[in-house]
Scaffold this motif. Structure first.
Motif, PDB file in Angstrom:
ATOM      1  N   ALA A 185       0.851  -1.203   0.000  1.00  0.00           N
ATOM      2  CA  ALA A 185       0.000   0.000   0.000  1.00  0.00           C
ATOM      3  C   ALA A 185       0.880   1.245   0.000  1.00  0.00           C
ATOM      4  CB  ALA A 185      -0.909   0.001   1.222  1.00  0.00           C
ATOM      5  N   THR A 186       0.426   2.270  -0.699  1.00  0.00           N
ATOM      6  CA  THR A 186       1.189   3.523  -0.784  1.00  0.00           C
ATOM      7  C   THR A 186       0.741   4.498   0.299  1.00  0.00           C
ATOM      8  OG1 THR A 186       1.443   3.274  -3.178  1.00  0.00           O
ATOM      9  CG2 THR A 186       1.778   5.483  -2.258  1.00  0.00           C
ATOM     10  N   VAL A 187       1.728   5.098   0.959  1.00  0.00           N
ATOM     11  CA  VAL A 187       1.420   6.157   1.921  1.00  0.00           C
ATOM     12  C   VAL A 187       1.118   7.418   1.131  1.00  0.00           C
ATOM     13  CG1 VAL A 187       2.289   7.593   3.789  1.00  0.00           C
ATOM     14  CG2 VAL A 187       2.852   5.148   3.734  1.00  0.00           C
ATOM     15  N   VAL A 188      -0.134   7.852   1.156  1.00  0.00           N
ATOM     16  CA  VAL A 188      -0.547   9.011   0.354  1.00  0.00           C
ATOM     17  C   VAL A 188      -0.476  10.309   1.156  1.00  0.00           C
ATOM     18  CG1 VAL A 188      -1.945   7.682  -1.236  1.00  0.00           C
ATOM     19  CG2 VAL A 188      -2.979   8.515   0.867  1.00  0.00           C
ATOM     20  N   THR A 189      -0.625  10.216   2.473  1.00  0.00           N
ATOM     21  CA  THR A 189      -0.496  11.394   3.338  1.00  0.00           C
ATOM     22  C   THR A 189       0.219  10.969   4.618  1.00  0.00           C
ATOM     23  OG1 THR A 189      -2.602  12.284   2.529  1.00  0.00           O
ATOM     24  CG2 THR A 189      -1.695  13.261   4.537  1.00  0.00           C
ATOM     25  N   PRO A 190       1.460  11.420   4.812  1.00  0.00           N
ATOM     26  CA  PRO A 190       2.183  11.023   6.017  1.00  0.00           C
ATOM     27  C   PRO A 190       1.976  12.014   7.161  1.00  0.00           C
ATOM     28  CG  PRO A 190       3.669  12.171   4.550  1.00  0.00           C
ATOM     29  CD  PRO A 190       2.310  12.147   3.864  1.00  0.00           C
ATOM     30  N   ASP A 191       2.323  11.556   8.349  1.00  0.00           N
ATOM     31  CA  ASP A 191       2.491  12.431   9.512  1.00  0.00           C
ATOM     32  C   ASP A 191       1.254  13.251   9.914  1.00  0.00           C
ATOM     33  OD1 ASP A 191       5.161  11.575   9.582  1.00  0.00           O
ATOM     34  OD2 ASP A 191       5.797  13.182   8.230  1.00  0.00           O
ATOM     35  N   VAL A 192       0.124  12.582  10.027  1.00  0.00           N
ATOM     36  CA  VAL A 192      -1.055  13.223  10.611  1.00  0.00           C
ATOM     37  C   VAL A 192      -0.953  13.011  12.119  1.00  0.00           C
ATOM     38  CG1 VAL A 192      -3.576  13.296  10.712  1.00  0.00           C
ATOM     39  CG2 VAL A 192      -2.420  12.717   8.549  1.00  0.00           C
ATOM     40  N   GLU A 193      -0.734  14.095  12.849  1.00  0.00           N
ATOM     41  CA  GLU A 193      -0.406  13.967  14.262  1.00  0.00           C
ATOM     42  C   GLU A 193      -1.644  13.826  15.138  1.00  0.00           C
ATOM     43  OE1 GLU A 193       2.136  17.128  15.463  1.00  0.00           O
ATOM     44  OE2 GLU A 193       3.781  16.531  14.146  1.00  0.00           O
ATOM     45  N   ALA A 194      -1.475  13.054  16.205  1.00  0.00           N
ATOM     46  CA  ALA A 194      -2.499  12.897  17.239  1.00  0.00           C
ATOM     47  C   ALA A 194      -1.798  12.965  18.591  1.00  0.00           C
ATOM     48  CB  ALA A 194      -3.232  11.570  17.070  1.00  0.00           C
ATOM     49  N   SER A 195      -2.594  13.063  19.644  1.00  0.00           N
ATOM     50  CA  SER A 195      -1.997  13.205  20.968  1.00  0.00           C
ATOM     51  C   SER A 195      -1.327  11.929  21.448  1.00  0.00           C
ATOM     52  CB  SER A 195      -3.067  13.627  21.987  1.00  0.00           C
ATOM     53  OG  SER A 195      -4.064  12.616  22.106  1.00  0.00           O
ATOM     54  N   ASN A 196      -1.726  10.787  20.887  1.00  0.00           N
ATOM     55  CA  ASN A 196      -1.158   9.516  21.330  1.00  0.00           C
ATOM     56  C   ASN A 196      -0.479   8.754  20.188  1.00  0.00           C
ATOM     57  OD1 ASN A 196      -3.557   8.928  19.997  1.00  0.00           O
ATOM     58  ND2 ASN A 196      -4.061   7.174  21.296  1.00  0.00           N
ATOM     59  N   GLY A 197      -0.005   9.493  19.205  1.00  0.00           N
ATOM     60  CA  GLY A 197       0.723   8.849  18.126  1.00  0.00           C
ATOM     61  C   GLY A 197       0.631   9.586  16.814  1.00  0.00           C
ATOM     62  N   ILE A 198       0.766   8.845  15.737  1.00  0.00           N
ATOM     63  CA  ILE A 198       0.817   9.458  14.412  1.00  0.00           C
ATOM     64  C   ILE A 198       0.111   8.554  13.398  1.00  0.00           C
ATOM     65  CG2 ILE A 198       3.016   8.399  13.671  1.00  0.00           C
ATOM     66  CD1 ILE A 198       3.812  11.258  12.683  1.00  0.00           C
ATOM     67  N   ILE A 199      -0.483   9.180  12.382  1.00  0.00           N
ATOM     68  CA  ILE A 199      -1.221   8.451  11.351  1.00  0.00           C
ATOM     69  C   ILE A 199      -0.550   8.683  10.002  1.00  0.00           C
ATOM     70  CG2 ILE A 199      -3.422   8.233  10.132  1.00  0.00           C
ATOM     71  CD1 ILE A 199      -4.786   9.321  12.670  1.00  0.00           C
ATOM     72  N   HIS A 200      -0.366   7.579   9.258  1.00  0.00           N
ATOM     73  CA  HIS A 200       0.056   7.672   7.862  1.00  0.00           C
ATOM     74  C   HIS A 200      -1.092   7.109   7.024  1.00  0.00           C
ATOM     75  CE1 HIS A 200       4.032   8.639   9.300  1.00  0.00           C
ATOM     76  NE2 HIS A 200       4.198   7.451   9.857  1.00  0.00           N
ATOM     77  N   VAL A 201      -1.646   7.922   6.145  1.00  0.00           N
ATOM     78  CA  VAL A 201      -2.801   7.517   5.348  1.00  0.00           C
ATOM     79  C   VAL A 201      -2.338   6.649   4.186  1.00  0.00           C
ATOM     80  CG1 VAL A 201      -4.815   8.315   4.065  1.00  0.00           C
ATOM     81  CG2 VAL A 201      -3.929   9.678   5.971  1.00  0.00           C
ATOM     82  N   ILE A 202      -2.993   5.482   3.988  1.00  0.00           N
ATOM     83  CA  ILE A 202      -2.634   4.575   2.905  1.00  0.00           C
ATOM     84  C   ILE A 202      -3.836   4.323   1.993  1.00  0.00           C
ATOM     85  CG2 ILE A 202      -0.748   3.461   4.147  1.00  0.00           C
ATOM     86  CD1 ILE A 202      -2.641   1.188   4.876  1.00  0.00           C
ATOM     87  N   ASP A 203      -3.542   3.812   0.790  1.00  0.00           N
ATOM     88  CA  ASP A 203      -4.597   3.669  -0.232  1.00  0.00           C
ATOM     89  C   ASP A 203      -5.128   2.247  -0.374  1.00  0.00           C
ATOM     90  OD1 ASP A 203      -2.409   2.460  -1.385  1.00  0.00           O
ATOM     91  OD2 ASP A 203      -2.444   3.636  -3.240  1.00  0.00           O
ATOM     92  N   THR A 204      -4.686   1.339   0.495  1.00  0.00           N
ATOM     93  CA  THR A 204      -5.103  -0.059   0.395  1.00  0.00           C
ATOM     94  C   THR A 204      -5.242  -0.653   1.786  1.00  0.00           C
ATOM     95  OG1 THR A 204      -3.822  -0.265  -1.661  1.00  0.00           O
ATOM     96  CG2 THR A 204      -4.540  -2.315  -0.615  1.00  0.00           C
TER      97      THR A 204
END
Length: 200
Positions: free
Chosen positions: A168-187
């Motif tokens: 899966a491709t990371v389409v949007t990296p580094d979405v920050e949250a208070s308890n970690g981080i999100i990398h958005v993927i397409d699959t």
């Protein structure tokens, strides 16, 4: 006997008239009270206030996913798998979050089957395969196998063209949250040990 002479009486009446006019004028004027006005400089200072910044970044991974609007299916799956409390915990976590479009690309009927109560364990296995223990921003992602919370390894490739995880491709990296981080993927990622055909 005259109590007041005409000049004295005229002066007295003029004085009384003046005294009556002053309150009338005062009643027509609104009291001048200081007004609080936020200037652009003040707004910048408020935005830079550490306490304000902390409040704005207080959303957990689940909160961020709910507010984003692109992860309605993921949020529903997290709720069905009874993982809301886990992903709202202290963490930190790194989550590779599939979009609604990624879930829609699953074989027809797969998602509906996964959301059934009898398949909760399988759904939890899939979702935790998207989660790493610890916070890994995109700048620290390297090529190799990493252990997921599902106790299965996930292959990551990081090169000049970007980052892929399990294909899966990371389409949007580094979405920050208070308890970690999100990398958005397409699959949607499926654990190698999982056999979807065995689902009820």
């Amino acid at each position: 006997m005259k109590l007041f002479s005409p000049p004295f009486f005229i002066r007295l009446m003029s004085l009384l008239a003046a005294l009556m006019v002053v309150p009338a004028i005062a009643s027509c004027q609104s009291p001048s009270e200081p007004t609080a006005e936020v200037t652009p400089d003040a707004e910048e200072q408020i935005a830079a206030d550490p306490e304000v910044a902390a409040e704005s970044s207080g959303d957990t991974i689940v909160d961020v996913a709910i507010a984003n609007g692109s992860f309605d299916t993921l949020v529903a799956a997290v709720q069905a798998a009874d993982l809301v409390e886990t992903l709202s915990g202290e963490g930190p976590f790194t989550v590779f979050a599939p979009t609604d479009e990624a879930f829609a690309a699953l074989p027809e009927g797969t998602l509906d089957t996964l959301l059934l109560p009898e398949n909760q364990a399988t759904l939890a296995q899939i979702l935790t395969y998207h989660v790493l223990s610890g916070e890994v921003p995109s700048g620290e992602v390297t090529t190799g196998a990493v252990a997921t919370v599902a106790d299965e390894e996930l292959e990551i490739v990081a090169d000049e063209s970007g980052v892929t995880v399990g294909g899966a491709t990371v389409v949007t990296p580094d979405v920050e949250a208070s308890n970690g981080i999100i990398h958005v993927i397409d699959t949607v990622l499926l654990p190698p040990s999982l056999d979807l055909s065995a689902l009820e």
